[in-house]
Design a protein around this motif. Structure first.
Motif: not given
Lengths: 348, 348
Positions: B267-274, B288-292
């Motif tokens: 996920m690169v956009g969901a700065i929110d609860e999922v 499930l990972a993140g990237s900035l």
């Protein structure tokens, strides 16, 4: 017919007929095992209570099985009568898909056969587990148990053990890594032992200050009380890996905050909705992962490692007649750390 | 003093004083850039509207900056006056922590300096972004732009581009991989272009059947409508990687179901609860990972790749005077796929 316990059945030879359970005749690649010990996994309780809605009755639970080889099929080369062996959560798989070929039978794309409540390929109906005198298993799914270990205390390695071992190996936990283990139950206590034996700096992460002393006895270098926000803040961004054994839905965010950049938390128990804020993964390029038991090859490697490092589960032995009481105590987290049934008692 | 736009400020030289904005004198390692184009990122809108509660006014947004070098400090060796250059989401970092040393300045452990609304190290106060005539930036944070590209359409590469490029490279997307891109906006359209250029079989995953044709034009091999359960089921367990550009909280479970065993969704956009169900990670050992955004070195690599493969963003050019209307259209997803401000208009 013997008593059928409230939450499941014990498949003693004396009551097989009453339960309408057959054992298959020994096929060329089968191993028949006389069961000596069977661990009590929390999932046994879920299955016998039909918590997941997919139970088939009678349920004969039990997938942490240790016993001696009683008979082998004509093509079995790897096992001899009298040998100490074990069976875990699987008794078969397709052996043809990519997952099987990669020694990851637990993810068999055609569906692995669970030790109990799985689809029996040979007799139709469903499989029956280790709360029994005997079990017949395809040789590829039989493990060898190092003779130097306390065989009763080996039983929980077949589920609680491999479930925690596999992610520690997958994510290459090594000497000097700072590893967190969340939750000190049947799984967590094995996670602490393994991470410690692999040379990690182990931090037990728990809500219960009362567990601190025991965690250290098991191999934890530190204990972090997750309710203590100040302590949690001190450890923020410092963990190389976190093994999360919480068996229910929970808020993963405070634990993800503990991870270093590029680090992973693997959940092995939470088959439920969890709370997660996307930003907590994005801001440090972190990962939340899952892991399910382990493959047969990996399970054998774990047992060999345990033999070498003298690792077994901490257990409390019971007779099969005490199973319902034991289930209540498991539900109340009142066991250190795994009940094991002395299967001789099934003949009582 | 020029108009201060409703949601933010434009730092034309004519109104710098009124806005109480100073530019620092050129330091030995500084590059002064005359801004030609600045992309409009959704986060510009969040910041000027103080959606995240941390905005500092006046906000001069803009972190997708392309322009020409106007002046260099005495120690700058890498840039010449007149050269086409770019600045992205960062203008400085500590250069000393592990993240900086690993060319991952976006995760600087002492806090990277955001291009706008960051903490200005030199003048105190906060930094001001690209809706401006000029910007002064430390040379290490200035990128070279291939001259063969349409420089206006390069601007969005500095945020939307690198944000999608970085996870595709981190997770080693390669020829033949089946890659999903969730969401077709500013980020998603770059994700499709990059994954296609890297040789992947690209599947655009969207709720909107109306986007199918455009997705294919951008490089998608297939379009999967996420509301179509039957279609989703057909693709289950088949993706090597999924890039999730959804910018708000959402249910991740249907996308995780699409992943192969051991595969990752970033996920690169969901700065929110999922929403996430633990079993969906556990059953296939998924992640499930993140990237900035991406580091400076990686951003240069992306720009060089774009030069070689002739990749830019699809843009709609506006004058700064149209910014408020453009913001409304971004909020309504009514742009294909990024607004870019022609910064000459700031002098109008």
């Amino acid at each position: 017919m013997k008593e059928i316990h409230a939450y499941g059945a014990q498949a003693s030879d004396a009551n097989l007929e009453a339960l309408n359970i057959k054992r298959r005749d020994i096929l060329p690649n089968d191993v028949k095992i006389e069961i000596e010990y069977c661990g009590v996994c929390h999932s046994d309780i879920h299955q016998v209570r039909n918590d997941w809605g997919n139970s088939k009755y009678p349920v004969v639970p039990g997938h942490e099985i240790v016993g001696r080889v009683a008979e082998v099929g004509k093509d079995v080369k790897n096992f001899k009568v009298g040998e100490l062996v074990a069976v875990g959560c699987m008794v078969d798989s397709c052996q043809e898909c990519d997952s099987c070929k990669e020694d990851l039978e637990q993810y068999c794309e055609n569906g692995m056969v669970a030790t109990y409540n799985g689809n029996d390929k040979h007799l139709g109906g469903h499989t029956f587990g280790g709360y029994s005198e005997m079990v017949v298993v395809r040789d590829k799914f039989v493990l060898k148990v190092p003779e130097n270990l306390d065989s009763a205390a080996v039983a929980p390695l077949l589920c609680a053990g491999i479930t925690t071992w596999s992610p520690l190996k997958q994510w290459k936990v090594k000497k000097g890594d700072k590893v967190g283990v969340v939750g000190l139950g049947g799984l967590g206590h094995m996670g602490v032992k393994f991470a410690h034996a692999l040379g990690a700096h182990v931090v037990m992460i728990t809500t219960s200050p009362s567990k601190a002393e025991d965690a250290k006895r098991l191999g934890a270098d530190e204990v972090l009380i997750s309710k203590n926000e100040e302590e949690m803040k001190k450890h923020q961004g410092s963990f190389d890996f976190i093994l999360n054994t919480v068996p229910v839905g929970h808020d993963t965010n405070p634990y993800i905050a503990l991870l270093k950049r590029d680090a992973t938390m693997t959940m092995v128990g939470a088959i439920d909705e969890v709370d997660l804020h996307g930003a907590n993964l994005i801001m440090g390029r972190k990962r939340l992962a899952g892991s399910l038991i382990g493959g047969i090859k990996e399970t054998q490697e774990m047992l060999d490692f345990c033999g070498k490092h003298d690792i077994v589960s901490d257990i409390e032995m019971i007779n099969i007649q005490e199973i319902n009481k034991a289930y209540e105590r498991v539900v109340n987290s009142d066991v250190k750390y795994r009940f094991v049934i002395d299967m001789k008692s099934i003949k009582n």
